[in-house]
Design a protein around this motif. Sequence first.
Motif, mmCIF file in Angstrom:
data_model
loop_
_atom_site.group_PDB
_atom_site.id
_atom_site.type_symbol
_atom_site.label_atom_id
_atom_site.label_comp_id
_atom_site.label_asym_id
_atom_site.label_seq_id
_atom_site.Cartn_x
_atom_site.Cartn_y
_atom_site.Cartn_z
ATOM 1 N N VAL A 102 1.035 -1.040 -0.060
ATOM 2 C CA VAL A 102 -0.062 -0.075 0.012
ATOM 3 C C VAL A 102 0.910 1.209 -0.184
ATOM 4 O O VAL A 102 0.712 2.232 -0.778
ATOM 5 C CB VAL A 102 -0.970 0.005 1.238
ATOM 6 N N ARG A 103 1.886 1.181 0.733
ATOM 7 C CA ARG A 103 2.714 2.293 0.838
ATOM 8 C C ARG A 103 3.073 2.996 -0.510
ATOM 9 O O ARG A 103 3.447 4.225 -0.565
ATOM 10 C CB ARG A 103 3.903 2.051 1.802
ATOM 11 N N LYS A 104 3.385 2.007 -1.486
ATOM 12 C CA LYS A 104 3.939 2.313 -2.715
ATOM 13 C C LYS A 104 3.022 3.392 -3.329
ATOM 14 O O LYS A 104 3.749 4.082 -4.420
ATOM 15 C CB LYS A 104 4.253 1.198 -3.565
ATOM 16 N N ARG A 105 1.910 3.404 -3.185
ATOM 17 C CA ARG A 105 1.009 4.492 -3.904
ATOM 18 C C ARG A 105 0.544 5.721 -3.142
ATOM 19 O O ARG A 105 -0.342 6.371 -3.465
ATOM 20 C CB ARG A 105 -0.322 3.535 -4.540
ATOM 21 N N ARG A 124 -4.963 -5.496 2.459
ATOM 22 C CA ARG A 124 -4.939 -6.164 0.862
ATOM 23 C C ARG A 124 -6.189 -5.492 0.260
ATOM 24 O O ARG A 124 -7.378 -5.441 0.796
ATOM 25 C CB ARG A 124 -4.923 -7.680 0.864
ATOM 26 N N MET A 125 -6.114 -5.359 -1.111
ATOM 27 C CA MET A 125 -7.253 -4.779 -1.734
ATOM 28 C C MET A 125 -8.288 -5.610 -1.876
ATOM 29 O O MET A 125 -9.356 -5.090 -1.749
ATOM 30 C CB MET A 125 -6.684 -4.054 -3.249
ATOM 31 N N GLY A 126 -8.038 -6.854 -2.141
ATOM 32 C CA GLY A 126 -9.329 -7.703 -2.318
ATOM 33 C C GLY A 126 -10.230 -8.017 -0.836
ATOM 34 O O GLY A 126 -11.314 -7.944 -0.904
ATOM 35 N N THR A 127 -9.491 -7.851 0.219
ATOM 36 C CA THR A 127 -9.855 -7.763 1.545
ATOM 37 C C THR A 127 -10.881 -6.901 1.647
ATOM 38 O O THR A 127 -11.823 -6.627 2.170
ATOM 39 C CB THR A 127 -8.808 -8.179 2.671
ATOM 40 N N LEU A 128 -10.096 -5.377 1.291
ATOM 41 C CA LEU A 128 -10.713 -4.278 1.634
ATOM 42 C C LEU A 128 -12.117 -4.168 0.710
ATOM 43 O O LEU A 128 -13.346 -3.861 1.241
ATOM 44 C CB LEU A 128 -10.070 -2.992 1.183
ATOM 45 N N PHE A 129 -12.145 -4.629 -0.513
ATOM 46 C CA PHE A 129 -13.249 -4.434 -1.438
ATOM 47 C C PHE A 129 -14.310 -5.523 -0.895
ATOM 48 O O PHE A 129 -15.513 -5.051 -0.596
ATOM 49 C CB PHE A 129 -13.002 -4.849 -2.762
ATOM 50 N N ALA A 130 -14.074 -6.621 -0.147
ATOM 51 C CA ALA A 130 -15.037 -7.395 0.506
ATOM 52 C C ALA A 130 -15.661 -6.922 1.645
ATOM 53 O O ALA A 130 -16.953 -6.961 1.730
ATOM 54 C CB ALA A 130 -14.456 -8.657 0.739
ATOM 55 N N ILE A 131 -15.026 -6.206 2.355
ATOM 56 C CA ILE A 131 -15.250 -5.573 3.660
ATOM 57 C C ILE A 131 -16.441 -4.517 2.971
ATOM 58 O O ILE A 131 -17.627 -4.495 3.770
ATOM 59 C CB ILE A 131 -14.250 -5.070 4.350
#
Length: 229
Positions: free
Chosen positions: A26-29, A40-47
């Motif tokens: 995440v820190r890279k962006r 993780r992005m997939g986890t965030l989207f699911a939440i």
Amino acid sequence: MASAATAGTVVAELEAEVSPEALASVRKRLAPDEEALGVRMGTLFAIAKRHTRLPLSEVQQLLAHPAYEPRLAALCILDFKARRKRIDGHGRGTLARTYLGHHDRITTWDMVDRAAPRVIGLWLVGRDKQILRDLALSPEPLRRRTAMTAPLGFLDTDDVEIGWELAAQLATDRDPLVHKPVGIFAKHAGERDRDRLVAFLEEHVEGMPRPAVRLAVEKLPPDLRSRWV
């Protein structure tokens, strides 16, 4: 479950999923001083999807959070709300005003890309588009990105011409946050109207940054693509 949830519920679920590996990714962006949890992005989207019915007052609380992930989750929730089949014009307007009223909390390109096409674009179908012209004149690159990304919501409508208008206006923008969306819009709109894309390129290609050109021609057949890259 989601209808009884709060912003605190969403933040707690995000915090339960943090990991050093995700934080490093995440820190890279993010800007060096921007707070992040590490999800993780997939986890965030699911939440976020589980909390599509979160009240807008709670979504606004997420947008006020200092860390990146709760704010991205808020934009995802707005996007999921905008996808609902039964949403009416008033509902779309409320979502759009939430987005626009908290634009200062949008700090990364992916927050714009996640929500602008449906939250702003679908709201403006059949409506006056002056807000996009105003955003395109903003000194803030992420507001200009909203102006150029929202028209992706017009691709299957008669309103698509405003996207070409904004692409022409922003074609020479040197900021990657802006000129890449120009190329992305041109690519997708050009799939539906190749002649319009060719005409756009013939008029604007000399002033366009090369990444925008490469994106714009990505879907063209090789014989046409080779004219510009």
